[in-house]
Design an enzyme around this catalytic site. Structure first.
Site: not given
Ligand code: SAM
Length: 284
Positions: A62, A155
């Site tokens: 972060h 992210d």
């Molecule tokens: N720090 C983390 C990593 O790289 O492993 C990523 C953190 S965050 C939890 C990633 C988020 O992206 C997830 O909660 C997931 O639901 C979201 N995500 C995945 N695809 C997405 C999309 N098309 N639009 C918005 N959010 C999305």
């Protein structure tokens, strides 16, 4: 009896953490979500069996995804965050009083709910009045945005499942359009080390360079991600993260950070030769 969380990093490599207990397991409309308690990394959660956030090392990810662009352009006021359901990116952004608006687009509300319940330290600023939460697909959200944001932070999860669209040409082109003339795009850029991750990293890099005049890649050491060597992409219409860094200005803000500092800002863009070669050879 011992309980271990094991993640398959390649067909032939596994990474394990001894687990004290499993706190949650559920299936959302988009992915399987698991929360564990461990001695070494504290609480951590996984999506579809892939590590997302641990209490012990989330500060590295972060810090690096937020402070590198913010120190490059401290005048950033309007930010779009895509993914980031754990809230850690928003937490770091809200430390800048100069930021006026943060739109966060997370596809899966259940990830945010789990973070609010089990990860109060990462999710603590999701209720900041400057934050607007949208539960939508980030790919669709950016389609109709034009010249709106100073910074977009992607992210996301890896480029399969719900995150797949966030690594496409269409998405990067729409991010370019959604940014204003000084805009910066930062994205989690996978790992250069294991070949399947490196291939995703190369594809993403190639696609981003087709839109942005200024593209570079920087690195951090994140112990719980595959190989521990993780990359971030930095792309901009105007800013060069090295020559535009005003270290004195950022340091005058007095923000206490556990990983990021302005010496590291310069150092993290210095890449190993094999990574430079991968980037030079990047193709679709
Ligand atoms: N720090 C983390 C990593 O790289 O492993 C990523 C953190 S965050 C939890 C990633 C988020 O992206 C997830 O909660 C997931 O639901 C979201 N995500 C995945 N695809 C997405 C999309 N098309 N639009 C918005 N959010 C999305």
């Amino acid at each position: 009896m011992e309980l271990w969380y094991t993640e398959q990093h390649t067909d032939d490599v596994r990474f394990s953490i001894k687990v004290e207990s499993q706190l949650y397991s559920g299936q959302s409309d988009f992915q399987r979500i698991d929360v564990f308690e461990s001695k070494e990394f504290g609480k951590f959660f996984t999506l579809d069996g892939l590590m997302m956030v641990t209490e012990k090392d989330e500060f590295i990810y972060h810090d690096m995804i937020v402070h590198v662009p913010m120190a490059t352009n401290p005048d950033i006021k309007k930010v779009l965050v895509i993914g980031a359901g754990d809230g850690g990116t928003v937490r770091e952004l809200t430390r800048y009083e100069t930021i006026e608006q943060i739109d966060m687009v997370e596809i899966d509300k259940q990830v945010v709910d789990i973070s609010l319940e089990f990860f109060p330290l990462t999710s603590s600023k999701l209720n900041d009045p400057r934050v607007n939460l949208f539960y939508e697909d980030g790919l669709k959200f950016v389609r109709n945005k034009v010249n709106e944001y100073d910074l977009i932070i992607v992210d996301s999860t890896d480029p399969f499942g719900p995150g797949e669209g966030l690594f496409t040409k269409e998405f990067y082109g729409n991010c370019f359009k959604a940014l204003n003339e000084t805009g910066i795009l930062v994205n989690q850029h996978e790992s250069p080390y294991y070949s399947s991750y490196a291939a995703s990293m190369q594809r993403a890099h190639k696609r981003i360079t087709e839109f942005f005049p200024m593209c570079s890649v920087y690195q951090a050491h994140i112990p719980t991600y595959p190989s521990g060597h993780w990359l971030f992409g930095f792309a901009s219409k105007k800013f060069n993260p090295l020559t535009d860094l005003d270290a004195a200005r950022w340091n005058a803000l007095g923000l206490k950070t556990k990983y990021y500092n302005t010496d590291l800002h310069t150092g993290c863009f210095a890449l190993p030769n094999y990574v430079k070669d991968l980037l030079d050879q990047a193709h679709e």
